[in-house]
Scaffold this active site. Sequence first.
Site, short mmCIF file in Angstrom:
data_model
loop_
_atom_site.label_atom_id
_atom_site.label_comp_id
_atom_site.label_asym_id
_atom_site.label_seq_id
_atom_site.Cartn_x
_atom_site.Cartn_y
_atom_site.Cartn_z
N HIS A 390 -21.53 -62.46 4.86
CA HIS A 390 -20.90 -61.49 5.80
C HIS A 390 -20.32 -62.09 7.00
O HIS A 390 -19.50 -61.64 7.80
CB HIS A 390 -22.03 -60.47 6.29
N ASP A 394 -16.13 -58.80 4.77
CA ASP A 394 -16.71 -57.86 5.30
C ASP A 394 -16.88 -57.04 4.02
O ASP A 394 -16.41 -57.15 3.00
CB ASP A 394 -15.88 -56.96 6.36
#
Length: 418
Positions: A390, A394
């Site tokens: 992450h 995204d």
Amino acid sequence: MSEVRYHDGAARAGTSMLEYRLPDVGEGLSEAEIVTWRVATGDRVATDEALVEVQTDKSVVEIPSPADGVVVRLGGEEGDIIPVGGLLAVLEVASEAAAPAEVPTSDEAAAPTMAEVTPAEEGQVRRRRVLATPATRRLAVDLGVDLAAVAGSGPGGRVTRQDVDSAAVDAPAPGAPERGMPTASPAAEDRVEPLRGIRRRIAQTMRATVTIPSIAEWRDVEATELLDVHRRLREKVAARGGRLTLLPLILKAVAAALREHPHFNARIDVERGEITYLHRINLGVATATPEGLVVPVVRDVDRAGLGELADEVARLADAARARTLSVEEHSTGTCTVSNFGSFGTTRGMPLIRPPEVAIVGVGRVHDAVVPVDGEPAVRPILPLVVVTDHRLNDGDHLAAFCDTLVAHLADPSLLLVA
């Protein structure tokens, strides 16, 4: 640091002691585990003859002798961890400035004169005169085999593991229970063993994964077209003597998605503030072995043909199980594919292998009821999951990557133009 050092301490006239230190056999290697000594103290060795097998990351590497000589000392026991540059072995070799001295045979070097031996040590000396590696000696003890009574089939009469196994089958140790007869069960105890080998490397890798903040997306792929293409291609590959599983098709689809979404074929270095986009697509393929999970790497998947991929996947899987992968064959991956469906598992949550930023997991193809034109129908479903770092990707990036991957799997004709 030099791997070889000479000194004259305790050496006979015309000889020197050579300290051989563990070389760096792979990029970034800091230590290795001793798996099997191929020699014992007192053995005579030749240049390039195997000294020891060591476990690096996911493979076993054979370390050869740097010179002719006699083994004076071993730098550790099997199972010990030695750092790069640490003492691996000491050899007595002919001095470079002196005429070559006659080197005693391994039997002569292994056994001190009887005047030097106490009665309690005499039996140990006789045992050392049998040519066998420490691992073979330990196996003989476990099986109750007298090494002195075994005819060695190895070089110079060395007793091999196969010799010991055969002797155990032909002549069970005195007092041993008959085969097939029940034995008394010992009292239950906890068993503690060192964390070694592949399992130790897996533990180290898994410890690193907990530092990666991950997000995941699960998808179900309608696999009718994929299975149909696979059936037709499998027949063609079989006609030339090969074998084609679904995995090469899945690898090609993953490669196509990585080419379209380079953020998933990348490296992130937060400390240096850098993102590196990798131009090659080298896919690690998680492979189960008796010692643990190994991840050999298939290079340049996007440029390889399906038949070529099938052959390479099979070759690497065999090498992984035999623990003969080279350093490059398990350390150059840019993304990993875990086919846990081969174990009958439908859903899974694979973990990213640092320094990679993504991993694709594939489950077992199974029939499921799905809506088709508003009506329920039974179709083959291929479940998959994509996990990504992450810090770099995204949710919208992950969704786009999964869309591309699903499109190529649901319609394999896209792979022809990918």
